[in-house]
Write a protein that holds these residues in place. Structure first.
Motif, mmCIF file in Angstrom:
data_model
loop_
_atom_site.group_PDB
_atom_site.id
_atom_site.type_symbol
_atom_site.label_atom_id
_atom_site.label_comp_id
_atom_site.label_asym_id
_atom_site.label_seq_id
_atom_site.Cartn_x
_atom_site.Cartn_y
_atom_site.Cartn_z
ATOM 1 N N SER A 103 11.717 -9.995 -7.423
ATOM 2 C CA SER A 103 12.235 -8.726 -8.335
ATOM 3 C C SER A 103 10.812 -7.503 -7.919
ATOM 4 C CB SER A 103 12.035 -8.656 -9.560
ATOM 5 O OG SER A 103 11.123 -9.687 -9.883
ATOM 6 N N ARG A 104 11.533 -6.263 -8.434
ATOM 7 C CA ARG A 104 10.477 -5.118 -7.686
ATOM 8 C C ARG A 104 9.885 -4.365 -8.760
ATOM 9 N NH1 ARG A 104 13.627 -1.575 -3.991
ATOM 10 N NH2 ARG A 104 15.007 -0.449 -5.390
ATOM 11 N N SER A 160 0.997 -1.277 -0.100
ATOM 12 C CA SER A 160 0.306 0.072 -0.240
ATOM 13 C C SER A 160 1.064 1.036 -0.442
ATOM 14 C CB SER A 160 -0.805 0.186 1.346
ATOM 15 O OG SER A 160 -0.103 -0.035 2.675
ATOM 16 N N GLY A 161 1.512 1.773 -1.695
ATOM 17 C CA GLY A 161 2.072 2.674 -1.616
ATOM 18 C C GLY A 161 3.500 2.457 -1.978
ATOM 19 N N ASN A 162 3.918 3.364 -2.227
ATOM 20 C CA ASN A 162 5.431 3.473 -2.423
ATOM 21 C C ASN A 162 6.682 2.997 -0.976
ATOM 22 O OD1 ASN A 162 7.887 3.660 -3.846
ATOM 23 N ND2 ASN A 162 7.662 5.740 -4.341
ATOM 24 N N ILE A 163 6.784 2.194 -0.860
ATOM 25 C CA ILE A 163 7.741 1.903 0.535
ATOM 26 C C ILE A 163 8.938 1.668 -0.361
ATOM 27 C CG2 ILE A 163 5.684 1.732 1.998
ATOM 28 C CD1 ILE A 163 6.518 -1.249 1.674
ATOM 29 N N PHE A 164 9.250 1.214 -1.421
ATOM 30 C CA PHE A 164 10.319 0.057 -1.710
ATOM 31 C C PHE A 164 11.759 1.392 -1.206
ATOM 32 C CE2 PHE A 164 7.548 -2.733 -2.739
ATOM 33 C CZ PHE A 164 7.295 -2.487 -4.467
ATOM 34 N N SER A 165 11.249 2.461 -1.325
ATOM 35 C CA SER A 165 12.813 3.614 -0.922
ATOM 36 C C SER A 165 12.661 3.467 1.004
ATOM 37 C CB SER A 165 12.337 4.871 -1.237
ATOM 38 O OG SER A 165 11.511 5.757 -0.689
ATOM 39 N N LYS A 222 4.248 -0.310 -9.622
ATOM 40 C CA LYS A 222 3.051 -1.310 -9.100
ATOM 41 C C LYS A 222 3.204 -0.949 -7.610
ATOM 42 C CE LYS A 222 2.217 -3.013 -13.582
ATOM 43 N NZ LYS A 222 2.480 -4.588 -14.522
ATOM 44 N N ASN A 223 4.158 -1.374 -7.030
ATOM 45 C CA ASN A 223 4.069 -0.617 -5.704
ATOM 46 C C ASN A 223 4.754 -2.803 -5.011
ATOM 47 O OD1 ASN A 223 4.599 1.612 -4.830
ATOM 48 N ND2 ASN A 223 2.140 2.016 -5.362
ATOM 49 N N THR A 224 5.318 -3.559 -6.358
ATOM 50 C CA THR A 224 4.116 -5.087 -6.082
ATOM 51 C C THR A 224 6.124 -5.459 -6.030
ATOM 52 O OG1 THR A 224 2.800 -4.986 -6.648
ATOM 53 C CG2 THR A 224 3.766 -7.231 -6.867
ATOM 54 N N VAL A 225 5.896 -6.141 -5.350
ATOM 55 C CA VAL A 225 7.150 -7.472 -5.555
ATOM 56 C C VAL A 225 6.613 -8.849 -5.676
ATOM 57 C CG1 VAL A 225 8.986 -6.082 -3.271
ATOM 58 C CG2 VAL A 225 7.812 -7.992 -3.005
ATOM 59 N N TYR A 226 7.750 -9.701 -6.559
ATOM 60 C CA TYR A 226 7.531 -10.876 -6.764
ATOM 61 C C TYR A 226 8.518 -11.967 -6.228
ATOM 62 C CZ TYR A 226 5.170 -7.529 -10.557
ATOM 63 O OH TYR A 226 3.717 -6.930 -10.785
ATOM 64 N N LEU A 227 8.187 -13.051 -6.369
ATOM 65 C CA LEU A 227 8.984 -14.187 -6.294
ATOM 66 C C LEU A 227 8.581 -15.241 -6.953
ATOM 67 C CD1 LEU A 227 11.407 -15.198 -4.019
ATOM 68 C CD2 LEU A 227 9.757 -16.386 -2.863
ATOM 69 N N GLN A 228 9.754 -15.224 -8.314
ATOM 70 C CA GLN A 228 9.462 -16.508 -9.015
ATOM 71 C C GLN A 228 10.038 -17.806 -8.194
ATOM 72 O OE1 GLN A 228 8.396 -16.316 -12.038
ATOM 73 N NE2 GLN A 228 8.366 -17.961 -12.480
ATOM 74 N N MET A 229 9.241 -18.600 -8.643
ATOM 75 C CA MET A 229 10.031 -19.797 -8.305
ATOM 76 C C MET A 229 10.731 -20.825 -9.249
ATOM 77 S SD MET A 229 8.180 -20.141 -4.638
ATOM 78 C CE MET A 229 6.798 -20.354 -5.179
ATOM 79 N N ASN A 230 11.175 -21.297 -9.600
ATOM 80 C CA ASN A 230 11.420 -22.063 -11.191
ATOM 81 C C ASN A 230 11.963 -24.069 -9.732
ATOM 82 O OD1 ASN A 230 10.637 -20.296 -12.321
ATOM 83 N ND2 ASN A 230 12.792 -19.845 -12.812
ATOM 84 N N SER A 231 11.557 -24.596 -11.040
ATOM 85 C CA SER A 231 12.363 -26.136 -10.556
ATOM 86 C C SER A 231 11.700 -26.777 -8.280
ATOM 87 C CB SER A 231 13.785 -26.071 -10.264
ATOM 88 O OG SER A 231 14.208 -25.735 -11.864
#
Length: 119
Positions: free
Chosen positions: A70-71, A25-30, A75-84
């Motif tokens: 990644s982020r 909720s909001g721009n918190i990445f900084s 979109k103020n969103t982080v991702y976790l790509q999980m393979n294998s």
């Protein structure tokens, strides 16, 4: 107050892939380090990966080479790509935001999303 909402969990076969998302909720990445943690049944919650305010990532040894965090600042969103994915990756995955201040560490958690790896 920071709100974190995870999505993307589900059932996947061993060797498969999933991508988790965590919308903040909001721009918190900084200001906040964003992290993914997981908790398997009967085990303690553990850090899977995190990303600093500067964009550097850190991974648990058990997921290195398989998971990518990644982020998307827009979109103020982080991702976790999980393979294998492996059976031992089965857990509830939680998004976390933390910030260290003069007065202590501020931490927020999402509600969690279940990841099940099974054939």
């Amino acid at each position: 107050q920071v709100q974190l909402v995870e999505s993307g969990g589900g059932l996947v076969q061993p060797g498969g892939s999933l991508r988790l998302s965590c919308a903040a909720s909001g721009n918190i990445f900084s200001m906040y380090v964003l992290g993914w943690y997981r908790q398997a049944p009967g085990k303690q919650r553990e850090l899977v990966a995190d990303i600093t305010t500067g964009g550097s990532t850190n991974y648990a040894d058990s997921v290195k080479g398989r998971f990518t965090m990644s982020r998307d600042n827009a979109k103020n969103t982080v991702y976790l790509q999980m393979n294998s994915l492996k059976a031992e990756d089965r857990a509830v995955y939680y998004c976390n935001a933390r910030r260290t201040t003069t007065y202590g560490t501020i931490t927020y958690w999402g509600q969690g999303t279940q990841v099940t790896v099974s054939s």
